[in-house]
Design an enzyme around this catalytic site. Sequence first.
Site, PDB file in Angstrom:
ATOM      1  N   PRO A 184       0.848  -1.200   0.000  1.00  0.00           N
ATOM      2  CA  PRO A 184       0.000   0.000   0.000  1.00  0.00           C
ATOM      3  C   PRO A 184       0.879   1.244   0.000  1.00  0.00           C
ATOM      4  CG  PRO A 184       0.057  -0.986   2.195  1.00  0.00           C
ATOM      5  CD  PRO A 184       0.843  -1.898   1.292  1.00  0.00           C
ATOM      6  N   ASP A 241       5.886   2.631   2.167  1.00  0.00           N
ATOM      7  CA  ASP A 241       5.110   1.418   2.437  1.00  0.00           C
ATOM      8  C   ASP A 241       4.306   1.671   3.709  1.00  0.00           C
ATOM      9  OD1 ASP A 241       4.130  -1.071   3.145  1.00  0.00           O
ATOM     10  OD2 ASP A 241       6.002  -2.141   2.747  1.00  0.00           O
ATOM     11  N   HIS A 242       2.992   1.850   3.531  1.00  0.00           N
ATOM     12  CA  HIS A 242       2.149   2.253   4.666  1.00  0.00           C
ATOM     13  C   HIS A 242       1.995   1.142   5.704  1.00  0.00           C
ATOM     14  CE1 HIS A 242      -0.011   5.310   6.578  1.00  0.00           C
ATOM     15  NE2 HIS A 242      -0.874   5.647   5.637  1.00  0.00           N
ATOM     16  N   ARG A 243       2.383  -0.073   5.370  1.00  0.00           N
ATOM     17  CA  ARG A 243       2.361  -1.147   6.369  1.00  0.00           C
ATOM     18  C   ARG A 243       3.449  -0.943   7.410  1.00  0.00           C
ATOM     19  NH1 ARG A 243       3.322  -6.143   2.482  1.00  0.00           N
ATOM     20  NH2 ARG A 243       5.066  -4.717   2.021  1.00  0.00           N
TER      21      ARG A 243
END
Length: 441
Positions: free
Chosen positions: A239, A413-415
């Site tokens: 994401p 990387d939004h994780r």
Amino acid sequence: MPTELKMPALSPTMEEGTLAKWLVKEGDAVKSGDILAEIETDKATMEFEAVDEGTISKILVAEGSDGVKVGTPIALIAGEGEDAGAAPAKPEPAKAPAAKTEETPKAAEQPPEPAPPAKPVPSKVEGGGGETPPAAPAPAVAARADSGDRIKASPLARRLAEAQGIDLASLKGSGPGGRIVRADLGAAGGAAAQPTAAAAPSPHAAPVEPGDIPHEVVKLSNMRKTIARRLTESKQQIPHIYLTVDIQFDALLKLRSELNAGLASRNIKLSVNDLMIKALAAALIEVPECNVSFAGDTLIKYSRADISVAVSIPGGLITPIVANANAKSISAIAAEVHDLAARAKEGKLQPNEYQGGTASLSNMGMYGIKAFDAVINPPQAMIMAIGAGEKRPYVINDSLQIATVMSATGSFDHRAIDGADGARLMQAFKRLVENPLAMLA
């Protein structure tokens, strides 16, 4: 009997390669460390070296062969005292169970099931990771020999381990007799940063019907296939969040001019990109929450900034790494980038020079691109996209002036990285570029 040498996996992304050139011929005696062939991977042309002593009894794949799958037998090597003309060892076929008769006892009294077929003799080639493991693998063989403390590893594996700072004692070898080979280093260098979940296969593009439009069909190179697969996986599985800042960098251009004047006697010329690499590395150390990799149920936090620099080469893109860029001078970064880019275009980079990295930088400013969103290069968690500097109206000290301004966009990387932490990194990067003397302190 002769042992099969198989097409090695010379990089984690390699699925097939081109056997560019044989450096030995049938009947040649070879020893551990001898270079047998040159193999073109998806990233570079690399050397394939012997693991053990023997005689090349037969070459199975001619040089120049394209699309040779990893694990495909490419030659036969006979050990000392072995018949070079004999066929390689084959698995013994399983015996068929006896046919049932009217007098067959009850199931509980049946004789035991026959043993499954024996597995083929393992290859003595490095990078044996391309072989499909058996359904019920035997316990891994420890890298250490049964007697003494000597670690069994190929000469190439030892050199690469030293360059990458990998402790051979911590690895288990997949080569003959538990020997550590190149593929084991690749697994060790990237295992910690790889997601635990297996990547879903990339969908194939829909067939294209060009109709009667004049055209030609160009076969994809190994590099282009890998780029297509990895970028598809990145956009499907990561994401992305994008954060953009405008940066006034007249001060950086002035400092660069002064530094180049001082470095002229050393024949070193700094580029804007060299200073951007230094600024990103310094920002990552300042905001360590962004110097990370997502690894399933864990987060890998790095204590130094290794910056992958996107370099366009014929047929694709490669990202050589400036290791420990936060601790290097800008002149050292400039010299290293010049060397890496030159060898990248010649296909002469070693795997440790383009595999890994903690973050990436991609600069399209030289093409006049104002701003763009770059795709994250996994297992990294961020990439900085640099646009072109241009004269723009800009507010300086509450007055509207003309300044040289560029746009920089960070893909995160939004994780692994929260938006607020990504914003802090962009803020630190902007401050360092606008006040570049801080990078020299």
